[in-house]
Write a protein that holds these residues in place. Sequence first.
Motif, PDB file in Angstrom:
ATOM      1  N   THR A 120      -0.794  -2.421  -3.016  1.00 39.73           N
ATOM      2  CA  THR A 120      -0.242  -2.921  -1.759  1.00 39.73           C
ATOM      3  C   THR A 120      -1.007  -4.140  -1.278  1.00 39.73           C
ATOM      4  OG1 THR A 120       0.509  -0.694  -1.144  1.00 39.73           O
ATOM      5  CG2 THR A 120       0.282  -2.312   0.627  1.00 39.73           C
ATOM      6  N   ARG A 121      -2.322  -4.091  -1.342  1.00 44.44           N
ATOM      7  CA  ARG A 121      -3.136  -5.253  -0.941  1.00 44.44           C
ATOM      8  C   ARG A 121      -2.803  -6.463  -1.810  1.00 44.44           C
ATOM      9  NH1 ARG A 121      -9.252  -3.979  -1.253  1.00 44.44           N
ATOM     10  NH2 ARG A 121      -8.636  -3.692  -3.428  1.00 44.44           N
TER      11      ARG A 121
ATOM     12  N   TRP B  34       1.129   4.816   5.518  1.00 47.26           N
ATOM     13  CA  TRP B  34       1.066   5.733   4.384  1.00 47.26           C
ATOM     14  C   TRP B  34       0.907   7.163   4.872  1.00 47.26           C
ATOM     15  CZ3 TRP B  34      -3.120   2.525   5.547  1.00 47.26           C
ATOM     16  CH2 TRP B  34      -4.306   3.160   5.897  1.00 47.26           C
TER      17      TRP B  34
ATOM     18  N   PHE C 210      -4.830  -3.964   7.649  1.00 45.72           N
ATOM     19  CA  PHE C 210      -4.887  -3.171   6.424  1.00 45.72           C
ATOM     20  C   PHE C 210      -5.950  -3.719   5.471  1.00 45.72           C
ATOM     21  CE2 PHE C 210      -3.292  -2.567   2.036  1.00 45.72           C
ATOM     22  CZ  PHE C 210      -3.309  -1.180   1.970  1.00 45.72           C
TER      23      PHE C 210
ATOM     24  N   LEU D 234      -9.567  -1.733   4.364  1.00 42.50           N
ATOM     25  CA  LEU D 234     -10.032  -1.443   3.006  1.00 42.50           C
ATOM     26  C   LEU D 234     -11.397  -2.069   2.749  1.00 42.50           C
ATOM     27  CD1 LEU D 234      -6.764  -1.861   0.883  1.00 42.50           C
ATOM     28  CD2 LEU D 234      -7.771   0.228   1.790  1.00 42.50           C
TER      29      LEU D 234
ATOM     30  N   HIS E  86      -8.436   6.659  -3.222  1.00 44.43           N
ATOM     31  CA  HIS E  86      -8.312   5.208  -3.368  1.00 44.43           C
ATOM     32  C   HIS E  86      -9.312   4.684  -4.392  1.00 44.43           C
ATOM     33  CE1 HIS E  86      -8.080   1.002  -2.618  1.00 44.43           C
ATOM     34  NE2 HIS E  86      -9.148   0.934  -1.850  1.00 44.43           N
TER      35      HIS E  86
ATOM     36  N   TRP F 128      -3.072   1.736  -2.892  1.00 45.19           N
ATOM     37  CA  TRP F 128      -3.606   0.850  -1.853  1.00 45.19           C
ATOM     38  C   TRP F 128      -4.039  -0.490  -2.445  1.00 45.19           C
ATOM     39  CZ3 TRP F 128      -3.458   5.976  -1.894  1.00 45.19           C
ATOM     40  CH2 TRP F 128      -2.976   6.616  -0.747  1.00 45.19           C
TER      41      TRP F 128
END
Length: 586
Positions: free
Chosen positions: A361-362, A456, A491, A495, A577, A358
């Motif tokens: 991806t960010r 995901w 997204f 987070l 995560h 994650w």
Amino acid sequence: MPEPPGPTDAERGVLVGLDLRGIQDFVYEGRRLLDAIGRSALVGDLVRTVPVRGEPDIADLLRGIDCTTIRDTGGALWVAFHGEQAARDARGFTAEYTRRLRETSVRIQPVVKHLRYGADDTEAKTLADAVRDIGRLLAAESRDHSHTPVLGYGVTAICEVTGRPAETVDPDRGRETPDRPDEAAPERVARDVRHARARGRTWHQQKNEDWLAELPPFRGIPLDLPMDVEQLGREMGEVSRQAVIHLDFNDLGKTLHAHADAQHGTTDFTTRMRELSGQVRTLTEGLARAMTRAVTNALQEESDAEPWPVLRGTLPNQLLRVATHRDRSGMDFVKVPLRPIVAGGDDLTIICDGRLAWSLTRFALDWLDRVEVAEGDPRHPFTELGPNPDWDIEREVGDQGAVTGVPTMKVGIAVQPVGAPLIAGYQISEALAKRAKDHRRDMRTTGDDDDHAVVWSLDFDTPERVMDRLQHRATGTGDPLTAQPMLGSEFRDFLTTYFAVAGDRPHSLRGPTWRENRSWLIGDLMKLLEQGHDLAAELQRRKSLELPHQLPEHADRRDDTDARARLYEALQLIDLHLDVNLEEVP
């Protein structure tokens, strides 16, 4: 009256379109990273027409022939042959190319289309017309194309990687046998497996030099990219999982075709299309390089007493211990816990420790959305294209609303057990990415701005079952219990809202309020959410006991099913995560 002059040799010829099918099944057929690395490099070799620092290519098949390469990325190769001998040259090239392809592997199947242009009786009047039509014709040919390879080998042994007939042995890979316990027997493999491994080692060395260049060693120990999934980072328990992240540009093929139509008839048409094809490949490679360097830059020592390399999360006890490896010469290396695999030039897959997925991806979304980049940066040509009317992509990013032409991405994150077949994780991540693409398209039809999209799953099953569970996950009372897919902005906010440690998110699951109440979060609270019960009574009980009771985003409201679904998604990631702070390294 004299007849008008006919087309010159440069204005007539044959456009050969080649589309490689089965690339992903070929690349991810085995369980080992080295096999996937080598096979992805082999695919790149099959469409590379210009020599690059000694890497294998197919330039020798075109040497001495009057031709122009239009496209050589994405598992596609388009070459225009000019002049009176164009038809003969096109047939000769196709014969030599398909022979080389067959020698590389029987797993990759070519779809071929020859399109004549420039004469009255041809399918296309000009080369620009041919380029505009070739993609559609190849797609139609691909749908009708069916071929089952006949191997023709006597089956005396089975390849230990693919299950196909073994044709050779790999002396660099061995296994002990009962009759010779102290001596490793060479691994029996198909020919393309050994070829891919040899190519993978050279590609590995090149990428180490390109992606890790100028980065200092860790306490004097050189950095190295992993060649085995065991080198991605392992821990005892459930956190020891690997992630397969599939990143693919949205509508890039459609955008390229529209751009080709806009360039129709210009004098530098072929040069522009070839240039753009190279820029897409460079952008993909640039993202892979940036992600690798960002993770490497985040390495820290665990403590003064234990100077082990780690990646540190937002809380003191959140650590990912990075693997070290000693090679046959006795030299130690620190293994960076991710492995980018670029297949076909525009298909990027990241294989990494599941705890990084994650954060990576960010970082990727932020990297693509950065507008102020220097000339020479792989993003620069696309940021300049943003205001161009001939380029379909024009979107606003950042707080200032800067315009960029960098395409958005669809991202699928599949988490699987360490050592599971890579093809399984890839197929799940690809299915998730397609779901993300559909969601982005649906959002755009309702007037939302163009944005990335992310999906995901922590399930490990067939792609069909994974997608079915994701789309139909519901509470005991029938309310939806999934907050996916998410747009890129959603997204990032997800987070931050649920995993920030401090700042303006005081009720984050990792903030000071909730970090000491993990057992209640993943026990009682998760069960209440799954059953669809009202949380008010339980939260009132905790309030009376002076225990934490305020949830992020007012997820205690029973009618706010979206907030409850996001909370449930966050609870599933609370132990997985890591939330590493990744920063771009020049």
